[in-house]
Design an enzyme around this catalytic site. Structure first.
Site, PDB file in Angstrom:
ATOM      1  N   SER A   1       6.077  43.744   7.704  1.00  0.00           N
ATOM      2  CA  SER A   1       4.743  44.376   7.666  1.00  0.00           C
ATOM      3  C   SER A   1       4.729  45.566   6.711  1.00  0.00           C
ATOM      4  O   SER A   1       5.755  46.177   6.434  1.00  0.00           O
ATOM      5  CB  SER A   1       4.343  44.850   9.066  1.00  0.00           C
ATOM      6  OG  SER A   1       4.305  43.773   9.969  1.00  0.00           O
TER       7      SER A   1
HETATM    8  N1  SAH Z   1       7.614  43.257  13.353  1.00  0.00           N
HETATM    9  C1  SAH Z   1       7.946  42.455  12.192  1.00  0.00           C
HETATM   10  C2  SAH Z   1       6.717  41.719  11.679  1.00  0.00           C
HETATM   11  C3  SAH Z   1       7.066  40.388  11.128  1.00  0.00           C
HETATM   12  S1  SAH Z   1       5.684  39.331  10.830  1.00  0.00           S
HETATM   13  C4  SAH Z   1       8.607  43.275  11.118  1.00  0.00           C
HETATM   14  O1  SAH Z   1       8.610  44.509  11.233  1.00  0.00           O
HETATM   15  O2  SAH Z   1       9.155  42.711  10.163  1.00  0.00           O
HETATM   16  C5  SAH Z   1       5.336  38.674  12.439  1.00  0.00           C
HETATM   17  C6  SAH Z   1       6.449  37.929  13.124  1.00  0.00           C
HETATM   18  O3  SAH Z   1       5.898  37.408  14.342  1.00  0.00           O
HETATM   19  C7  SAH Z   1       7.004  36.738  12.365  1.00  0.00           C
HETATM   20  O4  SAH Z   1       8.390  36.859  12.239  1.00  0.00           O
HETATM   21  C8  SAH Z   1       6.602  35.540  13.223  1.00  0.00           C
HETATM   22  O5  SAH Z   1       7.553  34.476  13.211  1.00  0.00           O
HETATM   23  C9  SAH Z   1       6.516  36.177  14.610  1.00  0.00           C
HETATM   24  N2  SAH Z   1       5.697  35.443  15.572  1.00  0.00           N
HETATM   25  C10 SAH Z   1       4.503  34.806  15.380  1.00  0.00           C
HETATM   26  N3  SAH Z   1       4.073  34.248  16.524  1.00  0.00           N
HETATM   27  C11 SAH Z   1       5.001  34.553  17.496  1.00  0.00           C
HETATM   28  C12 SAH Z   1       5.138  34.244  18.882  1.00  0.00           C
HETATM   29  N4  SAH Z   1       4.236  33.509  19.542  1.00  0.00           N
HETATM   30  N5  SAH Z   1       6.226  34.720  19.528  1.00  0.00           N
HETATM   31  C13 SAH Z   1       7.177  35.454  18.901  1.00  0.00           C
HETATM   32  N6  SAH Z   1       7.113  35.762  17.588  1.00  0.00           N
HETATM   33  C14 SAH Z   1       6.039  35.320  16.888  1.00  0.00           C
END
Ligand code: SAH
Length: 219
Positions: free
Chosen positions: A67
């Protein structure tokens, strides 16, 4: 690593923390975490490392992104983290948001549905010395009922709806921060404060852009 490189990134980190302040982030502990955490290490493509302290999202594998620092700072500030808060994060991804929450003293439970990211990020964050993070591979829609209730819950992917299971796993007085899809390509940042077993105070903030929150877990 060459000391010049360390110095260069230290300066860039400070500039990023200053930029977060200019953009309106006020919590000094969030700014300190941004100033401290080596974001370039959370980005797999080393060709992007010199850009890691810009306010941008970058690919982290499995079609996902780390993000924007402003997004991470904004959500972290909304959570009003107190040391020892039991926090559930949905979407471990690169682990950068998790590291910020760990720096704020959270007792963190984080869930990732992409096996590849779970397998990579778990040992990586452990190698940075964070002992206050527990990692899970699975579907964040289900939460972690065995460890509920949580003081705070943070969702770091675009949610099509507010998952009721997560609301149930929040303590009375607890806070849930969620980017709720507006069905027009962006998400409204919401903060829900649980004021009764089925009663919530709802605050709406500015719009952000996230990758989607998907159901089930991916191999
Ligand atoms: N907090 C992360 C954001 C990554 S983007 C960071 O700082 O890098 C969002 C993430 O949410 C992705 O890795 C995606 O695979 C995950 N995601 C999406 N739907 C999800 C779900 N139902 N359960 C767990 N993770 C999920």
């Amino acid at each position: 690593m060459h000391p010049m490189i360390d110095f260069k990134y230290a300066r860039k980190r400070k500039e990023l923390a200053d930029l977060m302040q200019e953009k309106g982030i006020r919590d000094p502990r969030v700014l300190a975490a941004i100033n401290k955490i080596e974001r370039h290490k959370f980005i797999p493509d080393s060709a992007l490392h010199s850009h890691a302290y810009e306010d941008k999202a970058f690919p982290i594998g499995a079609g996902q992104t780390i993000s924007h620092p402003y997004t991470v700072s904004f959500q972290s500030q909304l959570l009003e983290v107190k040391p020892g808060d039991k926090i559930l994060e949905i979407g471990t991804g690169s682990g950068y948001q998790a590291a910020v929450l760990a720096e704020l003293g959270a007792d963190l439970y984080t869930i990732e549905r992409q096996k590849e990211l779970y397998d990579k990020t778990t040992p990586f964050l452990k190698s940075l010395g964070y002992t206050n993070i527990k990692f899970y591979y699975g579907d964040g829609y289900l939460g972690k009922p065995a460890f509920a209730p949580f003081d705070k819950i943070i969702i770091t992917a675009a949610a099509p709806e507010i998952p009721t299971k997560l609301l149930d796993q929040l303590k009375i007085g607890g806070i849930l921060v969620i980017p709720l899809d507006d069905k027009q390509g962006a998400q409204d940042m919401l903060r829900l404060t649980k004021i009764g077993s089925k009663e919530f105070k709802r605050e709406e903030f500015e719009k952000f852009a996230f990758v989607p929150m998907l159901k089930g877990q991916a191999e």
